[in-house]
Scaffold this active site. Structure first.
Site, PDB file in Angstrom:
ATOM      1  N   CYS A   1      24.018  47.804  -3.302  1.00 10.42           N
ATOM      2  CA  CYS A   1      25.446  48.635  -3.019  1.00 10.42           C
ATOM      3  C   CYS A   1      26.329  48.550  -4.310  1.00 10.42           C
ATOM      4  O   CYS A   1      25.853  49.137  -5.261  1.00 10.42           O
ATOM      5  CB  CYS A   1      25.945  47.826  -1.961  1.00 10.42           C
ATOM      6  SG  CYS A   1      27.067  49.158  -0.887  1.00 10.42           S
TER       7      CYS A   1
ATOM      8  N   HIS B   1      22.645  47.023   1.977  1.00  3.86           N
ATOM      9  CA  HIS B   1      22.824  45.420   2.121  1.00  3.86           C
ATOM     10  C   HIS B   1      21.271  44.938   3.012  1.00  3.86           C
ATOM     11  O   HIS B   1      21.797  44.599   4.113  1.00  3.86           O
ATOM     12  CB  HIS B   1      24.035  45.201   2.593  1.00  3.86           C
ATOM     13  CG  HIS B   1      25.104  45.752   1.968  1.00  3.86           C
ATOM     14  ND1 HIS B   1      25.956  44.865   1.213  1.00  3.86           N
ATOM     15  CD2 HIS B   1      25.908  46.852   2.088  1.00  3.86           C
ATOM     16  CE1 HIS B   1      27.188  45.452   0.667  1.00  3.86           C
ATOM     17  NE2 HIS B   1      27.118  46.517   1.127  1.00  3.86           N
TER      18      HIS B   1
ATOM     19  N   GLU C   1      20.760  42.020   2.605  1.00  4.00           N
ATOM     20  CA  GLU C   1      21.283  40.655   2.655  1.00  4.00           C
ATOM     21  C   GLU C   1      22.024  40.538   4.097  1.00  4.00           C
ATOM     22  O   GLU C   1      22.281  39.286   4.372  1.00  4.00           O
ATOM     23  CB  GLU C   1      22.073  40.139   1.748  1.00  4.00           C
ATOM     24  CG  GLU C   1      23.348  40.458   1.455  1.00  4.00           C
ATOM     25  CD  GLU C   1      23.775  42.020   0.826  1.00  4.00           C
ATOM     26  OE1 GLU C   1      22.771  42.624   0.718  1.00  4.00           O
ATOM     27  OE2 GLU C   1      24.866  42.121   0.840  1.00  4.00           O
TER      28      GLU C   1
HETATM   29  N1  GLN Z   1      32.110  51.432  -2.002  1.00  2.12           N
HETATM   30  C1  GLN Z   1      31.882  50.382  -2.805  1.00  2.12           C
HETATM   31  C2  GLN Z   1      32.188  50.605  -4.174  1.00  2.12           C
HETATM   32  O1  GLN Z   1      32.187  51.863  -4.545  1.00  2.12           O
HETATM   33  C3  GLN Z   1      30.624  49.772  -2.668  1.00  2.12           C
HETATM   34  C4  GLN Z   1      30.545  49.270  -1.183  1.00  2.12           C
HETATM   35  C5  GLN Z   1      29.695  48.049  -0.853  1.00  2.12           C
HETATM   36  O2  GLN Z   1      29.126  47.384  -1.874  1.00  2.12           O
HETATM   37  N2  GLN Z   1      29.190  47.638   0.367  1.00  2.12           N
HETATM   38  O3  GLN Z   1      32.087  49.833  -5.216  1.00  2.12           O
END
Ligand code: GLN
Length: 190
Positions: A78, A169, A171
């Protein structure tokens, strides 16, 4: 085998739990010097702008670029994927800029801020549980990048040699197979 989790912000304990479930030792990495003790590193989700800022403050930009140039495996989930990317759509500057992908932040729209699904991931299986939270997607990849998974025709996981990235994610589930895959990458480099 020791796998670090960059612990500046985000879901650190959850990654440590799945690293250990997959059979390696998880190390909470808060200082740049600790990079020397680990064989691979996970960059967790959170907020990429915040993680990037803290990485600059604590010397992790140079530290992790060096880590990558030594061919040591890195796994970004992410926000961690955004941190690895060479290009962030609509932003002038990348963070680490080590992986040849262009990513769009918060790419699934407001109505789908978060959702769960089962994904087919190349090299792993058909039904990998994936949690998406304000997730980025990979808009394009360079020639050396292998696409590992798509969701509704959008790229959500990819690998470039020693670099692994996922929009979601792993995790936040009990499914340790993405971590086991990463551990195999680390094993192969040793
Ligand atoms: N929206 C976040 C970003 O742009 C990432 C979201 C997340 O890691 N769950 O950094």
């Amino acid at each position: 085998m020791k796998i670090g989790v960059l612990a500046l912000q985000g879901a650190v304990a959850e990654h440590i739990r799945l690293i250990e479930k997959a059979g390696a030792e998880g190390v909470v990495v808060k200082k740049r010097e600790q990079l020397a003790e680990v064989d691979g590193i996970v960059i967790p989700g959170g907020e990429s702008t915040t993680i990037g800022k803290l990485m600059r403050t604590y010397g992790f930009i140079d530290g992790l670029r060096e880590f990558s140039s030594q061919g040591k495996p890195m796994f970004g989930t992410c926000a961690g994927l955004i941190v690895l990317a060479k290009e962030i759509t609509g932003q002038d500057e990348a963070h680490l800029g080590v992986m040849d992908i262009q990513v769009a932040r918060n790419a699934f729209g407001r109505q789908r801020e978060s959702f769960e699904t089962d994904l087919k991931v190349k090299g792993i299986g058909e039904d990998v549980r994936a949690v998406f939270i304000r997730a980025p997607l990979i808009e394009s990849v360079g020639t050396g990048v292998e696409i590992l998974s798509t969701y509704q025709d959008q790229i959500v996981a990819a690998r470039q040699g020693h670099l692994l990235a996922a929009s979601f994610h792993p995790e936040l589930t009990d499914d340790e197979r993405m971590h086991a895959y990463f551990l195999d990458m680390v094993r192969d480099t040793r």
